[in-house]
Design a protein around this motif. Structure first.
Motif, PDB file in Angstrom:
ATOM      1  N   GLY A 187     -10.013   8.027   6.038  1.00 28.38           N
ATOM      2  CA  GLY A 187     -10.032   9.060   5.010  1.00 28.38           C
ATOM      3  C   GLY A 187      -8.721   9.047   4.238  1.00 28.38           C
ATOM      4  N   ASN A 188      -8.768   9.257   2.910  1.00 31.33           N
ATOM      5  CA  ASN A 188      -7.559   9.234   2.076  1.00 31.33           C
ATOM      6  C   ASN A 188      -6.852   7.882   2.154  1.00 31.33           C
ATOM      7  OD1 ASN A 188      -5.663  10.457   0.253  1.00 31.33           O
ATOM      8  ND2 ASN A 188      -4.278  10.853   1.958  1.00 31.33           N
ATOM      9  N   ILE A 189      -7.624   6.796   2.286  1.00 32.96           N
ATOM     10  CA  ILE A 189      -7.026   5.461   2.359  1.00 32.96           C
ATOM     11  C   ILE A 189      -7.610   4.501   1.330  1.00 32.96           C
ATOM     12  CG2 ILE A 189      -6.643   3.429   3.820  1.00 32.96           C
ATOM     13  CD1 ILE A 189      -6.417   5.172   6.207  1.00 32.96           C
ATOM     14  N   ALA A 190      -8.908   4.537   1.119  1.00 34.11           N
ATOM     15  CA  ALA A 190      -9.565   3.540   0.269  1.00 34.11           C
ATOM     16  C   ALA A 190      -8.865   3.424  -1.085  1.00 34.11           C
ATOM     17  CB  ALA A 190     -11.040   3.900   0.081  1.00 34.11           C
ATOM     18  N   ASP A 191      -8.616   2.198  -1.500  1.00 30.94           N
ATOM     19  CA  ASP A 191      -7.891   1.935  -2.739  1.00 30.94           C
ATOM     20  C   ASP A 191      -8.609   0.754  -3.389  1.00 30.94           C
ATOM     21  OD1 ASP A 191      -4.303   1.435  -3.454  1.00 30.94           O
ATOM     22  OD2 ASP A 191      -5.971   2.158  -4.689  1.00 30.94           O
TER      23      ASP A 191
ATOM     24  N   ALA B 220      -0.465   3.878   8.323  1.00 29.78           N
ATOM     25  CA  ALA B 220      -0.545   4.921   7.298  1.00 29.78           C
ATOM     26  C   ALA B 220      -0.559   6.312   7.917  1.00 29.78           C
ATOM     27  CB  ALA B 220      -1.782   4.710   6.425  1.00 29.78           C
TER      28      ALA B 220
ATOM     29  N   TYR C 225       0.859  -1.177   0.000  1.00 30.08           N
ATOM     30  CA  TYR C 225       0.000   0.000   0.000  1.00 30.08           C
ATOM     31  C   TYR C 225       0.903   1.236   0.000  1.00 30.08           C
ATOM     32  CZ  TYR C 225      -3.601   3.266   1.279  1.00 30.08           C
ATOM     33  OH  TYR C 225      -4.455   4.341   1.270  1.00 30.08           O
TER      34      TYR C 225
ATOM     35  N   GLY D 127     -10.017  -2.388  -4.873  1.00 32.24           N
ATOM     36  CA  GLY D 127      -9.324  -3.612  -5.271  1.00 32.24           C
ATOM     37  C   GLY D 127      -8.203  -3.985  -4.317  1.00 32.24           C
ATOM     38  N   TYR D 128      -7.806  -3.033  -3.464  1.00 32.67           N
ATOM     39  CA  TYR D 128      -6.668  -3.288  -2.578  1.00 32.67           C
ATOM     40  C   TYR D 128      -7.019  -3.051  -1.113  1.00 32.67           C
ATOM     41  CZ  TYR D 128      -4.041  -3.417  -6.892  1.00 32.67           C
ATOM     42  OH  TYR D 128      -3.597  -3.750  -8.149  1.00 32.67           O
ATOM     43  N   VAL D 129      -7.654  -1.924  -0.816  1.00 34.67           N
ATOM     44  CA  VAL D 129      -8.041  -1.614   0.568  1.00 34.67           C
ATOM     45  C   VAL D 129      -9.445  -1.029   0.551  1.00 34.67           C
ATOM     46  CG1 VAL D 129      -7.565  -0.201   2.618  1.00 34.67           C
ATOM     47  CG2 VAL D 129      -5.668  -1.195   1.324  1.00 34.67           C
ATOM     48  N   ASN D 130     -10.342  -1.617   1.327  1.00 35.41           N
ATOM     49  CA  ASN D 130     -11.716  -1.119   1.429  1.00 35.41           C
ATOM     50  C   ASN D 130     -11.914  -0.394   2.744  1.00 35.41           C
ATOM     51  OD1 ASN D 130     -12.287  -2.408  -0.976  1.00 35.41           O
ATOM     52  ND2 ASN D 130     -13.078  -4.243   0.026  1.00 35.41           N
TER      53      ASN D 130
ATOM     54  N   GLU E 204      -4.266  -2.076  11.801  1.00 33.63           N
ATOM     55  CA  GLU E 204      -2.807  -1.899  11.787  1.00 33.63           C
ATOM     56  C   GLU E 204      -2.403  -1.125  10.531  1.00 33.63           C
ATOM     57  OE1 GLU E 204      -1.711  -5.867  14.425  1.00 33.63           O
ATOM     58  OE2 GLU E 204      -1.160  -5.818  12.298  1.00 33.63           O
ATOM     59  N   LEU E 205      -3.082  -1.366   9.416  1.00 24.58           N
ATOM     60  CA  LEU E 205      -2.746  -0.651   8.191  1.00 24.58           C
ATOM     61  C   LEU E 205      -3.106   0.827   8.298  1.00 24.58           C
ATOM     62  CD1 LEU E 205      -2.833  -1.610   4.539  1.00 24.58           C
ATOM     63  CD2 LEU E 205      -4.071   0.417   5.214  1.00 24.58           C
TER      64      LEU E 205
ATOM     65  N   ILE F  48       3.648   0.342   2.607  1.00 26.15           N
ATOM     66  CA  ILE F  48       3.327  -0.581   3.701  1.00 26.15           C
ATOM     67  C   ILE F  48       3.027  -1.925   3.054  1.00 26.15           C
ATOM     68  CG2 ILE F  48       1.840  -1.024   5.681  1.00 26.15           C
ATOM     69  CD1 ILE F  48       1.026   1.954   5.594  1.00 26.15           C
TER      70      ILE F  48
ATOM     71  N   LYS G  64     -12.273   2.780   9.673  1.00 23.83           N
ATOM     72  CA  LYS G  64     -11.623   1.569  10.169  1.00 23.83           C
ATOM     73  C   LYS G  64     -10.401   1.964  10.980  1.00 23.83           C
ATOM     74  CE  LYS G  64     -11.149  -1.865   7.012  1.00 23.83           C
ATOM     75  NZ  LYS G  64     -10.469  -2.661   5.953  1.00 23.83           N
TER      76      LYS G  64
ATOM     77  N   GLY H 173     -12.360  -8.605  -2.085  1.00 23.96           N
ATOM     78  CA  GLY H 173     -12.065  -7.349  -2.778  1.00 23.96           C
ATOM     79  C   GLY H 173     -10.940  -6.536  -2.179  1.00 23.96           C
ATOM     80  N   GLU H 174     -10.189  -7.068  -1.214  1.00 26.45           N
ATOM     81  CA  GLU H 174      -9.037  -6.327  -0.739  1.00 26.45           C
ATOM     82  C   GLU H 174      -7.904  -7.289  -0.360  1.00 26.45           C
ATOM     83  OE1 GLU H 174      -9.877  -3.794   2.554  1.00 26.45           O
ATOM     84  OE2 GLU H 174     -10.610  -5.393   3.832  1.00 26.45           O
TER      85      GLU H 174
END
Lengths: 123, 475
Positions: free
Chosen positions: B219-223, B267, A12, B225-228, B262-263, A27, B259, A117-118
Motif C-alpha cells: 500500500g502507498n508503494i505502486a509507482d 520502504a 524510489y 513505470g517504476y514499481v508494480n 527488500e524494497l 531507496i 508484495k 514495466g518496473e
C-alpha cells in the motif's frame, strides 16, 4: 564527459509525517548507486529544492546495509496534518520533488534497467 | 520453552477505518498466534475523549463492536490472542463491551484485559509536564492551552506482558506505543528481559514493520513505470515470524495481493523514522541504522541487525487541543483553456473575496489563514510545482480557510458558493467541506507520575451471579 539524470531514474522515494516534520527517503534500485546519490545530495540541495515548503533545517541519515538515504525536513507541514490548510496534509508527495533533482553521471553510465514495466532491483 | 521456537504475529489493522474484511481473511486462512491492531490516531483519540466526556460508558473505538463481532469467533477458534488499542480513551468500558460480545457469542472462557492509566490530563493541569528532550512533533511550550482536550502518555510493554502472563485472550490498550503492542508477544513468549535492549529493540522493529498494516506490503508503494504492486484491492497484511534469538521474517498470507520484497520492507523500515540510531519508544531507544534485509523466498524477507539502548528517562505525552475549523470549497471548469479559467477565478474573484470578506458580509468573520490553489496544477507542490507540459482538460480551484468557529467557516463558504457559477463559463456546482482542526503537542512526563493498571473481565454466563474480576494494580 558527463550527463544529467533525474534521481527518479535511480531511486524510489517515499515520505511520511510526524507532527510538523516529514521524513523523505530514497531507496536506490541498484545498491551501488547509493554513493553517487549520497555525494550529490547534500542537505542544502534538498532544502533548496523544497523552497518555501520547508521552513526548518534538513538533516540527512544513511542506512549502510539496506542502502537508503533519509532526509528529515523540519517545519514542513504548516504545523502538521491536523492543522494545515495544505492539500497534501501528510506530505506524502514530497518524495516526488526529491526525485526531480538531477545528478551528474559519466556519459557511459547506464541507469537501472526497466524490466516488465518496473525497475530492476539489485543488491 | 525451547530455543528453536518461533511465533507468528499478524497485523490486524493500521487504524480505526482499516478494512475488517482483510483481517477476517487473515485470521481464517493463516496460522498466526497473535493479532495486533492499531486503532488510534490523534484524531480518533480527540473524538474518543469527547465521547467519554458526553457519556462515561463510551470513549472506546467507534467500531469496536463491528470488529469483534466479526473477528472474535474466528480468532477464538484458532486460539489467536488479540492485542489492540481499541480502548482509546476508555479501555475499561471497551473491555466490558468485548466481554459482552463474547457472552453473546457464548465464548464464556474468554479472558479480556483492559489497560488503563494513559490519561495524564491532571498532571498537565498541575504543570507537571516538561518539553525539553528528544521529541518529535513538538511545537511551543504547551501551558494553559485554550481548547485543551486531553493529555495521554504513551505506555509500553509491562502491562501487556503482565496480561499475557495472566492468560489474557484479548488485550485492550489506550494510548500505548503501537510498536510495543507488537513487541509484547515476543517478550512474553521468549522470556526476553526488559533490559535486553537488543531483543526489545528487535521486538519494536517487528512492530514498526507491521503497525501500518498493508502500508508495509504494497500500500502507498505502486509507482507506475517504476514499481508494480499486484492486486491492489486485496493487499495481504504483513505477518512476522519471530524466533527466540531475535531473528525474524516478514511475510504475508498466500493468495493475497501486494508484495513483501527488500524494497517494500525497506520502504516501511525508513517510514516515519528521523534519526535511525535513536528511535525512541517507552521501553527502548532502538537503532535501525544497521538493519539488514534479505529476500529468502518470494514474499518473505529476513530482518537482522537491530540493536537497542536503554529506555528513555521520561515518557512521551500526546497533548491535544481544539484548533478551530478548516473550510474548503472547490469550483471547477472544463475545456482546453480550463487552467486559464481557474487562474482567472483565483485572481479576479477569490483573492478579492477573501481580502474584503468583512465588508461583503457586513459582519465580523475572522479568517485566520487561507490558501487558494488549483487542483491538477499547484495544489500539492504549491510554489515548487514543476512546469506543466501542455494544458489541462479540466481545472479546479480550491479555496481553504481557517476560522475559530464552525459558524464563521459556514458563513464564508455559503457566501462563496454562487461565485462558483458567476465566474468563467462552465462552472460546476461547488463542493464544500468543513472539518475541525486540532493542535497536537508532545511533552515529557516523569515515570513516577504514571501508574498503569490491568483490569480483567470475563463474559457473564446466562443466569450467573459472578462479578467481574477485581482490578489489579501494577507498577
Amino acid at each position: 564527459m558527463a550527463k544529467s539524470l533525474k534521481v527518479r531514474e535511480l531511486a524510489y522515494a517515499r515520505s511520511g509525517d510526524k507532527g510538523n516534520v516529514t521524513n523523505v527517503f530514497l531507496i536506490p534500485y541498484r545498491g551501488s548507486d547509493l554513493e553517487l546519490l549520497d555525494e550529490q545530495l547534500p542537505p542544502s540541495r534538498v532544502k533548496n529544492q523544497f523552497g518555501e515548503l520547508v521552513h526548518g533545517e534538513v538533516d540527512k541519515y544513511i542506512y549502510p546495509n539496506v542502502k537508503a538515504i533519509n532526509f528529515v525536513l523540519h517545519e514542513s507541514l504548516e504545523g502538521g496534518a491536523t492543522q494545515t490548510l495544505a492539500m497534501d496534509t501528510l506530505g506524502r508527495n514530497q518524495g516526488f520533488l526529491l526525485q526531480e533533482l538531477t545528478v551528474d553521471v559519466p556519459d557511459d553510465f547506464q541507469p537501472p534497467q526497466t524490466i516488465d514495466g518496473e525497475k530492476e532491483w539489485i543488491r | 520453552m525451547t530455543q528453536d521456537r518461533s511465533i507468528r504475529i499478524g497485523s490486524g489493522s493500521a487504524n480505526e477505518l482499516d478494512h475488517i474484511f482483510r483481517t477476517a481473511k487473515l485470521v481464517k486462512q493463516d496460522d498466526i498466534d497473535y493479532l495486533c491492531c492499531d486503532r488510534m490516531s490523534e484524531t480518533t483519540l480527540n473524538n474518543a475523549i469527547k465521547r467519554k466526556n458526553d457519556d462515561p460508558t463510551k470513549g472506546y473505538g467507534r467500531n469496536l463492536a463491528e470488529f469483534f463481532e466479526q473477528i472474535l469467533p474466528l480468532a477464538y477458534e484458532q486460539d489467536i490472542t488479540i492485542i489492540g488499542n481499541f480502548g482509546q480513551a476508555n479501555p475499561e468500558a471497551g473491555g466490558k463491551k468485548v466481554a459482552e460480545i463474547a457472552a453473546e457469542l457464548e465464548l464464556y472462557d474468554l479472558d479480556v484485559c483492559s489497560i488503563t492509566g494513559n490519561d495524564v490530563s491532571d498532571v498537565y493541569q498541575n504543570g507537571g509536564l516538561t518539553t525539553d528532550g528528544p521529541l518529535t512533533g513538538q511545537t511551543d511550550d504547551p501551558t494553559a492551552l485554550e481548547g485543551f482536550v486531553g493529555a495521554h502518555v504513551y505506555s509500553g510493554l509491562q502491562p501487556m506482558v503482565e496480561a499475557l502472563e495472566n492468560d489474557a485472550d484479548v488485550i485492550l490498550n489506550g494510548r500505548s506505543s503501537d510498536a510495543a503492542m507488537y513487541a509484547a508477544p515476543s517478550v512474553f513468549e521468549f522470556d526476553w528481559a526488559f533490559d535486553d535492549w537488543d531483543k526489545v529493540a528487535t521486538g519494536h522493529c517487528v512492530g514498526h514493520l507491521l503497525e501500518c498494516g498493508v502500508h508495509g506490503t504494497g500500500g502507498n508503494i505502486a509507482d507506475p513505470g517504476y514499481v508494480n504492486i499486484p492486486d491492489l484491492a486485496d493487499l495481504g497484511p504483513p505477518i512476522a515470524e519471530v524466533s527466540s534469538d531475535g531473528e525474524f521474517f516478514v511475510t504475508k498470507p498466500p493468495d493475497t495481493g501486494g508484495k513483501v520484497s527488500e524494497l517494500t520492507v525497506t520502504a516501511q523500515l525508513l517510514y516515519e523514522v528521523e534519526d535511525p540510531e535513536h528511535y525512541y519508544h517507552p521501553d527502548v531507544v532502538a537503532n535501525f541504522k544497521h538493519a539488514s534485509l534479505e529476500q529468502v523466498e518470494e514474499n518473505k524477507v529476513r530482518v537482522t541487525g537491530i540493536t537497542g539502548k536503554p529506555k528513555p528517562e521520561k515518557l512521551k505525552v500526546n497533548i491535544i487541543a481544539d484548533g478551530g475549523f478548516k473550510g474548503s470549497i472547490i469550483m471547477g471548469w472544463g475545456g482546453s483553456n480550463a487552467l486559464e479559467k481557474a487562474e482567472l477565478q483565483r485572481t479576479e474573484m477569490l483573492e478579492q473575496r477573501l481580502d474584503n470578506i468583512n465588508e461583503l458580509l457586513e459582519s465580523d468573520v475572522e479568517i485566520l489563514d487561507s490558501k487558494i490553489n488549483i487542483l491538477g496544477y499547484d495544489a500539492i507542490f504549491e510554489e515548487q510545482s514543476p512546469e506543466l507540459e501542455g494544458g489541462l482538460n479540466e481545472a479546479f480551484v480550491r479555496t481553504a480557510i481557517k476560522t475559530k468557529t464552525r459558524e464563521e467557516a459556514e458563513r464564508v463558504l455559503n457566501f462563496l458558493t454562487m461565485d462558483g457559477f458567476w465566474g468563467p463559463v462552465g462552472g460546476i456546482e461547488p463542493i464544500k467541506q468543513i472539518q475541525p482542526l486540532m493542535e497536537v503537542y508532545s511533552a515529557l512526563i516523569s515515570r513516577d507520575d504514571v501508574e498503569m493498571q490491568t483490569n480483567y473481565e470475563s463474559p457473564d454466563r446466562p443466569g450467573s451471579s459472578e462479578e467481574p474480576a477485581a482490578d489489579e494494580v501494577t507498577g
